[in-house]
Design an enzyme around this catalytic site. Structure first.
Site, mmCIF file in Angstrom:
data_model
loop_
_atom_site.group_PDB
_atom_site.id
_atom_site.type_symbol
_atom_site.label_atom_id
_atom_site.label_comp_id
_atom_site.label_asym_id
_atom_site.label_seq_id
_atom_site.Cartn_x
_atom_site.Cartn_y
_atom_site.Cartn_z
ATOM 1 N N CYS A 73 -129.319 11.568 -42.814
ATOM 2 C CA CYS A 73 -130.408 10.983 -42.024
ATOM 3 C C CYS A 73 -131.344 10.170 -42.921
ATOM 4 O O CYS A 73 -130.952 9.122 -43.412
ATOM 5 C CB CYS A 73 -131.132 12.053 -41.218
ATOM 6 S SG CYS A 73 -132.144 11.362 -39.876
ATOM 7 N N HIS A 86 -126.860 15.033 -38.926
ATOM 8 C CA HIS A 86 -127.242 16.266 -39.627
ATOM 9 C C HIS A 86 -126.118 17.305 -39.576
ATOM 10 O O HIS A 86 -126.087 18.140 -38.662
ATOM 11 C CB HIS A 86 -128.497 16.867 -38.978
ATOM 12 C CG HIS A 86 -129.740 16.085 -39.189
ATOM 13 N ND1 HIS A 86 -130.611 16.330 -40.229
ATOM 14 C CD2 HIS A 86 -130.266 15.044 -38.488
ATOM 15 C CE1 HIS A 86 -131.625 15.490 -40.165
ATOM 16 N NE2 HIS A 86 -131.440 14.695 -39.122
ATOM 17 N N GLU A 98 -125.840 19.866 -41.353
ATOM 18 C CA GLU A 98 -126.429 21.179 -41.643
ATOM 19 C C GLU A 98 -126.968 21.873 -40.394
ATOM 20 O O GLU A 98 -127.286 23.067 -40.436
ATOM 21 C CB GLU A 98 -127.540 21.041 -42.699
ATOM 22 C CG GLU A 98 -128.860 20.484 -42.214
ATOM 23 C CD GLU A 98 -128.911 18.978 -42.010
ATOM 24 O OE1 GLU A 98 -130.006 18.464 -41.700
ATOM 25 O OE2 GLU A 98 -127.858 18.300 -42.134
#
Length: 199
Positions: A84, A179, A181
């Protein structure tokens, strides 16, 4: 072995957790550390620049001297993952909005980026993505996501969405508009670890 996550702003704990889980899956012992000041980056075998607010992130990286350390590490071949806002920070060039805010990009990747390619915070969404390095679709979480408008000949495009490049790599550097994660899917973190372990 030490893997560092830039921890001055952004989605830090999620990356730390994902890396630790990915390492545990492999049975590899390594320390995942949060980088909050100068001096830690040179000790790391891999570096993650998380999402967050890119203007603030660029300013803090420059002020703390961490940005220069990341550039030096990348030049030495240390794997770097930017997600990002991290994708913006890694770029060589930004759009008019990036220029207007005076962001000091690291210029590690030969890319030109659009800071808010997929809208603002309220335009957050998920999408099933075909990513060249993965054998099945990956759920991408997009939050006020940037995109890559164009890239140089040394950059490999890994994924696109709506004609915008959303994942790319250049040698040891990997940049994502989304993202990884924020999902339970560790395949992208595992791919990054492959780079770290093969150095």
């Amino acid at each position: 072995m030490k893997i560092g996550v830039i921890a001055i702003q952004g989605a830090v704990s999620e990356h730390v957790d994902a890396l630790r889980r990915a390492l545990a899956e492999r049975g590899v012992e390594a320390e995942v550390v949060e980088i909050k000041h100068k001096g830690i980056v040179p000790e790391c075998s891999g570096i993650v620049i998380p999402g967050g607010e890119s203007t603030t992130l660029c300013r803090l990286l420059a002020r703390e001297g961490i940005g220069e350390e990341i550039k030096e590490a990348a030049a030495r071949g240390v794997p770097v993952l930017g997600t990002c806002a991290g994708l913006i920070v890694l770029a060589k060039e930004g759009d008019r909005q990036v220029e207007k805010t005076g962001q000091e990009l690291l210029g590690i990747m030969d890319t030109r980026v659009n800071r808010n390619a997929f809208g603002r915070q309220r335009d957050s969404f998920e999408a099933e993505l075909d990513v060249v390095i993965l054998d099945s679709p990956f759920t991408g979480v997009f939050i006020r996501a940037p995109g890559i408008i164009s890239c140089g000949p040394g950059v490999r495009v890994l994924s696109r969405l709506e004609d915008m490049i959303i994942a790319a790599e250049q040698g040891n550097v990997l940049a994502l508009a989304f993202h990884p994660e924020l999902t339970d899917d560790l395949r992208i973190h595992q791919y990054f670890l492959n780079k770290v372990l093969s150095c």
